[in-house]
Design a protein around this motif. Structure first.
Motif, PDB file in Angstrom:
ATOM      1  N   LYS A   1       4.289  -1.391   3.637  1.00 49.31           N
ATOM      2  CA  LYS A   1       3.170  -1.941   4.401  1.00 49.31           C
ATOM      3  C   LYS A   1       2.292  -2.747   3.455  1.00 49.31           C
ATOM      4  CE  LYS A   1       4.957   0.701   6.705  1.00 49.31           C
ATOM      5  NZ  LYS A   1       5.121   1.935   6.592  1.00 49.31           N
TER       6      LYS A   1
ATOM      7  N   ASP B   1      -8.751   2.805  10.582  1.00 42.34           N
ATOM      8  CA  ASP B   1      -8.883   3.251   9.182  1.00 42.34           C
ATOM      9  C   ASP B   1      -7.585   3.011   8.407  1.00 42.34           C
ATOM     10  OD1 ASP B   1      -7.466   5.194  10.544  1.00 42.34           O
ATOM     11  OD2 ASP B   1      -8.682   6.885   9.828  1.00 42.34           O
ATOM     12  N   TYR B   2      -6.434   3.112   9.112  1.00 39.76           N
ATOM     13  CA  TYR B   2      -5.171   2.872   8.409  1.00 39.76           C
ATOM     14  C   TYR B   2      -5.022   1.393   8.047  1.00 39.76           C
ATOM     15  CZ  TYR B   2      -0.316   2.882   7.087  1.00 39.76           C
ATOM     16  OH  TYR B   2       0.845   2.728   6.369  1.00 39.76           O
TER      17      TYR B   2
ATOM     18  N   VAL C   1       8.027  -7.619   9.874  1.00 40.45           N
ATOM     19  CA  VAL C   1       7.703  -7.504  11.293  1.00 40.45           C
ATOM     20  C   VAL C   1       6.192  -7.287  11.385  1.00 40.45           C
ATOM     21  CG1 VAL C   1       9.982  -6.606  11.962  1.00 40.45           C
ATOM     22  CG2 VAL C   1       8.130  -4.997  11.404  1.00 40.45           C
ATOM     23  N   PRO C   2       5.575  -7.777  12.439  1.00 42.70           N
ATOM     24  CA  PRO C   2       4.114  -7.730  12.518  1.00 42.70           C
ATOM     25  C   PRO C   2       3.595  -6.379  13.019  1.00 42.70           C
ATOM     26  CG  PRO C   2       4.987  -8.833  14.450  1.00 42.70           C
ATOM     27  CD  PRO C   2       6.177  -8.484  13.587  1.00 42.70           C
ATOM     28  N   LEU C   3       2.496  -5.922  12.468  1.00 45.73           N
ATOM     29  CA  LEU C   3       1.781  -4.785  13.046  1.00 45.73           C
ATOM     30  C   LEU C   3       0.775  -5.386  14.024  1.00 45.73           C
ATOM     31  CD1 LEU C   3       1.049  -2.512   9.937  1.00 45.73           C
ATOM     32  CD2 LEU C   3       3.070  -2.570  11.419  1.00 45.73           C
ATOM     33  N   VAL C   4       0.944  -5.125  15.329  1.00 53.62           N
ATOM     34  CA  VAL C   4       0.049  -5.739  16.318  1.00 53.62           C
ATOM     35  C   VAL C   4      -1.074  -4.799  16.732  1.00 53.62           C
ATOM     36  CG1 VAL C   4       1.763  -7.362  17.211  1.00 53.62           C
ATOM     37  CG2 VAL C   4       1.602  -5.043  18.193  1.00 53.62           C
ATOM     38  N   ALA C   5      -0.984  -3.550  16.296  1.00 51.72           N
ATOM     39  CA  ALA C   5      -2.061  -2.592  16.566  1.00 51.72           C
ATOM     40  C   ALA C   5      -1.921  -1.460  15.557  1.00 51.72           C
ATOM     41  CB  ALA C   5      -1.976  -2.041  17.991  1.00 51.72           C
ATOM     42  N   GLY C   6      -2.973  -0.700  15.411  1.00 51.37           N
ATOM     43  CA  GLY C   6      -2.936   0.433  14.487  1.00 51.37           C
ATOM     44  C   GLY C   6      -4.305   1.071  14.435  1.00 51.37           C
ATOM     45  N   THR C   7      -4.362   2.288  13.926  1.00 51.03           N
ATOM     46  CA  THR C   7      -5.668   2.938  13.806  1.00 51.03           C
ATOM     47  C   THR C   7      -6.493   2.161  12.781  1.00 51.03           C
ATOM     48  OG1 THR C   7      -4.453   4.435  12.366  1.00 51.03           O
ATOM     49  CG2 THR C   7      -5.021   5.272  14.542  1.00 51.03           C
TER      50      THR C   7
ATOM     51  N   ALA D   1       0.842  -1.207   0.000  1.00 50.62           N
ATOM     52  CA  ALA D   1       0.000   0.000   0.000  1.00 50.62           C
ATOM     53  C   ALA D   1       0.873   1.252   0.000  1.00 50.62           C
ATOM     54  CB  ALA D   1      -0.912   0.001   1.222  1.00 50.62           C
ATOM     55  N   CYS D   2       2.078   1.123   0.565  1.00 53.74           N
ATOM     56  CA  CYS D   2       2.977   2.266   0.593  1.00 53.74           C
ATOM     57  C   CYS D   2       4.406   1.785   0.838  1.00 53.74           C
ATOM     58  CB  CYS D   2       2.583   3.254   1.683  1.00 53.74           C
ATOM     59  SG  CYS D   2       2.678   2.577   3.362  1.00 53.74           S
TER      60      CYS D   2
ATOM     61  N   TRP E   1      -7.142   0.649   5.205  1.00 51.56           N
ATOM     62  CA  TRP E   1      -6.550   1.233   3.994  1.00 51.56           C
ATOM     63  C   TRP E   1      -5.509   0.284   3.402  1.00 51.56           C
ATOM     64  CZ3 TRP E   1      -1.377   2.781   3.368  1.00 51.56           C
ATOM     65  CH2 TRP E   1      -1.097   3.472   2.177  1.00 51.56           C
TER      66      TRP E   1
END
Lengths: 86, 86, 86
Positions: C36, C71-72, C63-69, C7-8, C75
């Motif tokens: 990402k 809407d992001y 690496v894992p994203l374990v939290a995030g906003t 996505a980016c 996206w």
């Protein structure tokens, strides 16, 4: 920092960012901000950063710390637990 | 590197760091160091970095690699397993 | 990006890299690329990056994203799911 939402923040800037937005590939210079906090504090920190950010959908994500020196991990907890300015 | 505590290290510098220390918000230029190693080697690597670092409580933390190209992950294991200089 | 594998992407460059290769410690300037994507897309993204990379064994890890906003994170899914250019 003053609100104890993070124990520290490191800025890496500028970084060159390429991303999909409204059906097109966009390019911007951005700042990469690494902040260390506890999982309890993440939502408050995310809301605070969103309130300051210029993007409609800013990248606010968390990666886990799975190990670290004991005194540093303690320091993160301590510095994000005290009341503001304490 | 010589002691095979990490397979590689990347330096991003300078970065602008803001952090709580002794009750005040401090600001310093720092170096961000990404090192790739195995979980077995982390404690030895952390002790080695601490011994070289100028801070009383340096940031030495680990984030997990949850995926990667097989040959690269193998390379990390191989380069952190051999004896020094092998 | 055009193939919706990520996505980016953010580039941090140059970074100073030190690594073991063919029995010796080597030093190079490199580009650090943060992309990402979703776990489903990682293998395709890794194969694509490998095809473009000059190294025999490039560092392609996740690496894992374990939290995030919310809407992001939405996206990221949306922008890595549509067909090319949609």
């Amino acid at each position: 920092m003053e609100r104890r939402l993070a124990a520290c923040a490191q800025v890496v800037a500028p970084i060159a960012s390429t991303y999909w937005w409204e059906g097109e590939v966009q390019r911007s210079d951005e700042w990469l901000l690494f902040m260390k906090t506890t999982s309890d504090r993440f939502d408050d920190l995310a809301a605070h950063v969103r309130g300051l950010h210029s993007y409609e959908v800013p990248e606010i994500v968390a990666v886990p710390l799975v190990a670290g020196t004991a005194d540093y991990l303690e320091w993160i907890k301590r510095e994000t637990n005290s009341g503001p300015g304490e």
